[in-house]
Design an enzyme around this catalytic site. Structure first.
Site, mmCIF file in Angstrom:
data_model
loop_
_atom_site.group_PDB
_atom_site.id
_atom_site.type_symbol
_atom_site.label_atom_id
_atom_site.label_comp_id
_atom_site.label_asym_id
_atom_site.label_seq_id
_atom_site.Cartn_x
_atom_site.Cartn_y
_atom_site.Cartn_z
ATOM 1 N N ASP A 270 8.812 3.576 2.380
ATOM 2 C CA ASP A 270 7.439 3.850 1.959
ATOM 3 C C ASP A 270 7.363 4.096 0.451
ATOM 4 O OD1 ASP A 270 4.620 4.632 2.587
ATOM 5 O OD2 ASP A 270 5.291 6.548 1.769
ATOM 6 N N GLU A 312 8.200 -1.448 1.048
ATOM 7 C CA GLU A 312 6.741 -1.334 1.030
ATOM 8 C C GLU A 312 6.328 -1.212 -0.429
ATOM 9 O OE1 GLU A 312 2.716 0.578 1.195
ATOM 10 O OE2 GLU A 312 4.478 1.749 0.715
HETATM 11 C C1 OTU Z 1 1.981 4.281 1.361
HETATM 12 O O1 OTU Z 1 1.026 3.495 0.691
HETATM 13 C C2 OTU Z 1 1.498 4.463 2.788
HETATM 14 O O2 OTU Z 1 1.396 3.230 3.423
HETATM 15 C C3 OTU Z 1 0.206 5.219 2.761
HETATM 16 O O3 OTU Z 1 -0.375 5.314 4.031
HETATM 17 C C4 OTU Z 1 0.492 6.583 2.175
HETATM 18 O O4 OTU Z 1 -0.725 7.268 1.980
HETATM 19 C C5 OTU Z 1 1.217 6.518 0.843
HETATM 20 O O5 OTU Z 1 2.256 5.539 0.797
HETATM 21 C C6 OTU Z 1 1.873 7.838 0.525
HETATM 22 O O6 OTU Z 1 2.960 8.080 1.403
HETATM 23 O O7 OTU Z 1 -0.766 3.410 -2.296
HETATM 24 O O8 OTU Z 1 -2.792 2.896 -0.669
HETATM 25 O O9 OTU Z 1 2.915 0.048 -3.758
HETATM 26 O O10 OTU Z 1 0.656 0.895 -2.411
HETATM 27 O O11 OTU Z 1 3.092 3.108 -1.242
HETATM 28 C C7 OTU Z 1 -1.510 2.953 -0.133
HETATM 29 C C8 OTU Z 1 3.019 0.945 -2.723
HETATM 30 C C9 OTU Z 1 -0.461 3.273 -1.149
HETATM 31 C C10 OTU Z 1 1.732 1.719 -2.472
HETATM 32 C C11 OTU Z 1 1.902 2.445 -1.196
HETATM 33 C C12 OTU Z 1 0.938 3.432 -0.731
#
Ligand code: OTU
Length: 606
Positions: A270, A312
Site C-alpha cells: 500500500d 500500489e
Molecule cells: C492507499 O491509497 C489506499 O488504497 C487508500 O485506501 C488509503 O486511504 C491510503 O493508501 C492510505 O493508506 O492516495 O487515494 O500512489 O494513490 O497509496 C488513494 C498511491 C491514495 C496512492 C495510494 C493511496
C-alpha cells in the site's frame, strides 16, 4: 566488504539444504539494495536472524508451495488468473462467513482473492482499515488468526491465492510502536519522523503534495507527547514510518514473512511510492524507496519464495514502471495498471480511445517476468492526474465533471472527490453507476453494455484482471454512506455491502464467460503484451495478444452509442474471424459493432 551470510545455517528440518541456494542467490542482492541506505553494520546480522527464524517457522505445506512456485515462476502470469477484491465485512460479514461464500468466487473463475485490510485497525475511523494497530492480529470484528489461516487454506484448496495488504508506509497512532514513542522511548521515536518547529514543517511542505487536502490537510500533525509534528501523509492518525532506520525495514520485513507464514501468497504494498522521505523533494518514488522494495523481494525469495509482491502506485506510468524492477534488480511481480484503467474510463466519457492506446503502447516497457493487475474499479477514487501528459489538463477536468454528472447529457452517476486547489478532482462511484446504471430505471441496456465493454477490455489485457465486489451484479452506489459513523470520506460511496439478493444478471454471465475463455488460451499469458493495432476511428480500440506458438486474439472495443461496421482488413488482412463472445463470424472487411460493442476475435480455423 563481505557478502557472506553472517550466520551459520542450523540443520534442523533440512533448513540449510532448503536455504543455502536461495541465500547464495538473494542475500548479495539484499545487501546490494540496503547497504547504500544503511551502510554495512550490525543490522545485517539482526536481519539474517529474522530471516532464518521465519524460514524455520514456515509450515510444511507452504514449503511445498515454495518448491512448486520456484519450478513455475510464471504462476501469476497464467491466463487463468482472475482476481476478486472486497471488504470482508461487506462480503461475508466475517472471515468464517467469507469461507461460506467461496462458491461465489469459484463460479466466477476466481484464482486470486484480495480482501481489503483485515488486520487489527485503530478504534474509530481507521481509513477503512488502512490504519493498522497490530500487524500480527486480525480485526476482532472479523475473526482471529485461526480464521485467517483457515480461509487461506480453504482458498488454496480451490486454487485461489490470498493477497493481503501490507500497509507499509504508516502505522496507526495506536500501534504499540507509536504508543512507546509517545511514552518517550527514543528507540520507537526513531520509528517515525518528528519535526520540531513549524518553520521546518513549512519548509518540507513547500515541496509536498496533499493526498486528502480536505479531510486531512497537510502532511504533518502536531502531537504534544512527541514534542513536535509527526509526518502524516494521509490521515493524522496514520503515522509515516521512518525507513531511514534499518530497524523499521527489519520489522516490516518480519511482518511480511509472518503473514506469508499464515498463508498469504501475494502482498499489496500500500502507498508504495511514499516510503522514503527526503527534505526538498516531493517524497514520491525516490530511488531509496525502490531499494527498500527490492530488499523485501530478496528477503521473500529466501524465506518464502512462493509469495509475490504487488505495487500500489497510483501515479503516471513512468513512475509505476520502476516498481517492476529490472532483470538485475527485481522488485514487484505485479503493479496496478492504473493508467490503462483511468484511460478506459476517459475513453468511455469522450469516445476517444487514443489516450488508452498510448498507455498500452507505453506499458510495453514492462520488464519480462512481471504482470499488470488490471481492473475497472477499486475501493479508491479514480485519479485523473495519473494521465497528466497523456490527456491535457482541460480534457481531464472535463472528464472529471462528466463523471460527477456535471456535463449536460452525461450518463454517469458519480461524484467528485477532494483535490488540491487548482488540481483536477478525482471521481468516486461504483462502476455500474459511473457507467450509467440506475436501479429501477426502465432501460439500463446501454449502461450495462458500457460496463461489459470496460470489463471485456480489462479481461483481454495482459495481467490479472480483478473484479471489484459488486460489479459482477452491476451493483450501484451506496448513497447512504454518510449517515454511518466514521464514513465522512467520499470513497465510501463505492464501498457498499454485497447485495446477495440482487439478481446475478448479464454482468455476472459476461464476467464468467471472460474468465472461462481466458483459461488455457496461450496468447493470454501475461508474457504476451497487449499491442494496440491502428484503427481509422478514434472511437475504436483494437489490440492484439499473440503467442509465439501462433495463438492470437484481437480485442475490439467500440466506444460509441451507435452501431457501426468497420473495415479491419488493413491490419488483420482478408479473411473471416470468429468472435469468441457471441460465436459470430466476422469478415475482416466488414466487422459489425453494436453500440458500446466488444469483440474477442480469433482467426477462423486457426
Ligand atoms: C492507499 O491509497 C489506499 O488504497 C487508500 O485506501 C488509503 O486511504 C491510503 O493508501 C492510505 O493508506 O492516495 O487515494 O500512489 O494513490 O497509496 C488513494 C498511491 C491514495 C496512492 C495510494 C493511496
Amino acid at each position: 566488504m563481505s557478502v557472506a551470510f553472517p550466520l551459520a545455517l542450523p540443520d534442523a528440518g533440512n533448513l540449510s539444504r532448503r536455504l543455502a541456494p536461495r541465500i547464495a542467490q538473494h542475500w548479495p542482492r539484499l545487501l546490494d539494495a540496503l547497504r547504500p541506505l544503511y551502510g554495512a553494520g550490525t543490522w545485517e546480522a539482526a536481519l539474517a536472524a529474522r530471516l532464518l527464524a521465519a524460514a524455520n517457522a514456515r509450515p510444511a505445506d507452504l514449503q511445498q508451495l515454495d518448491v512448486s512456485r520456484e519450478a513455475a515462476p510464471d504462476w501469476f502470469q497464467r491466463p487463468e488468473m482472475v482476481g476478486y477484491c472486497c471488504y470482508i465485512d461487506r462480503f461475508g460479514g466475517t472471515l468464517s462467513g467469507t469461507r461460506d461464500r467461496l462458491d461465489a468466487l469459484s463460479r466466477l473463475g476466481v484464482t486470486y482473492f484480495h480482501p481489503l485490510p483485515l488486520l487489527k485497525p485503530r478504534e474509530g475511523n481507521s481509513d477503512g482499515g488502512f490504519a493498522v494497530a497490530d500487524f500480527r492480529q486480525v480485526d476482532p470484528r472479523l475473526g482471529n488468526l485461526d480464521d485467517l489461516r483457515a480461509l487461506a487454506s480453504d482458498l488454496r484448496a480451490r486454487g485461489i491465492s490470498l493477497c493481503l495488504d501490507i500497509v507499509c508506509n504508516h502505522t496507526a497512532d495506536s500501534h504499540e510502536w507509536a504508543l512507546a514513542a509517545k511514552a518517550g522511548d527514543p528507540v520507537f521515536r526513531d520509528f517515525y519522523h518528528v519535526v520540531e518547529s513549524a518553520d521546518q514543517v513549512a519548509a518540507l511542505e513547500a515541496h509536498l503534495g496533499q493526498v486528502f487536502p480536505q479531510t486531512a490537510p497537510g502532511n504533518f500533525t502536531h502531537v504534544a507527547e512527541m514534542g513536535g509534528h509527526v509526518w502524516t501523509t494521509f490521515y493524522p492518525f496514520q503515522w509515516d514510518l521512518n525507513y531511514a532506520n534499518p530497524a523499521v525495514f527489519i520489522e516490516m520485513m518480519d511482518v511480511l514473512l509472518y503473514l506469508a507464514n499464515q498463508g498469504a501468497e501475494l502482498f499489496r504494498l500500500d502507498s508504495a511510492p511514499f516510503l522514503w522521505k527526503q527534505a526538498g523533494s516531493d517524497c514520491r518514488g525516490l530511488p531509496q524507496t525502490h531499494h527498500v522494495v527490492q530488499a523485501w523481494r530478496a528477503a521473500l525469495a529466501i524465506a518464502a519464495p512462493a509469495v509475490a509482491l504487488k505495487a500500489e502506485a497510483i501515479v503516471g506510468l513512468a513512475d509505476v514502471l520502476p516498481f517492476l524492477g529490472t532483470p538485475d534488480r527485481p522488485e514487484c511481480h505485479l503493479a496496478y495498471h492504473n493508467t490503462a484503467m483511468t484511460a478506459l474510463w476517459a475513453a468511455l466519457a469522450t469516445g476517444d480511445t487514443r489516450p488508452l492506446a498510448t498507455c498500452l503502447t507505453q506499458a510495453l516497457a514492462k520488464p519480462d517476468g512481471t504482470a499488470w493487475l488490471t481492473y475497472v474499479r477499486c475501493h479508491d477514487d479514480i485519479i485523473w492526474t495519473a494521465l497528466k501528459g497523456v490527456i491535457p489538463e482541460p480534457g481531464l477536468a472535463w472528464i472529471s465533471d462528466f463523471y460527477a454528472g456535471a456535463i449536460p447529457g452525461s450518463f454517469a452517476d458519480g461524484r467528485s472527490f477532494q483535490a488540491e486547489p487548482g488540481a483536477v478532482p478525482s471521481s468516486n462511484g461504483m462502476a455500474a453507476s459511473l457507467a450509467g446504471v440506475r436501479d429501477g430505471a426502465a432501460d439500463n441496456q446501454a449502461a450495462l453494455a458500457r460496463l461489459k465493454l470496460l470489463y471485456g477490455v480489462t479481461f483481454a489485457l495482459d495481467g490479472i484482471p480483478a473484479i471489484y465486489m459488486g460489479d459482477e451484479r452491476a451493483q450501484t452506489n451506496d448513497a447512504a454512506f454518510a449517515a454511518r459513523p466514521d464514513q465522512d470520506d467520499g470513497r465510501w460511496l463505492h464501498r457498499p455491502y454485497m447485495d446477495w439478493a440482487r439478481p446475478e444478471g448479464p454482468m455476472h454471465a459476461a464476467i464468467g464467460q471472460f474468465a472461462s475463455l481466458r483459461r488455457g488460451r496461450a496468447c493470454l499469458h501475461a508474457s504476451n503484451p497487449a499491442r494496440p493495432l491502428p484503427t481509422d476511428d478514434p472511437a475504436l480500440l483494437a489490440f492484439e495478444r499473440a503467442d509465439a506458438g501462433g495463438d492470437r486474439l484481437v480485442c475490439l472495443g467500440w466506444f460509441r452509442d451507435v452501431a457501426a461496421t468497420v473495415d479491419l482488413s488493413g491490419s488483420l488482412g482478408q479473411g473471416v474471424w470468429c468472435d469468441l463472445l457471441d460465436g459470430s463470424d466476422q469478415p475482416t472487411q466488414a466487422v459489425a459493432l453494436a453500440p458500446w460493442g466488444l469483440r474477442w476475435l480469433v482467426r477462423k480455423n486457426g
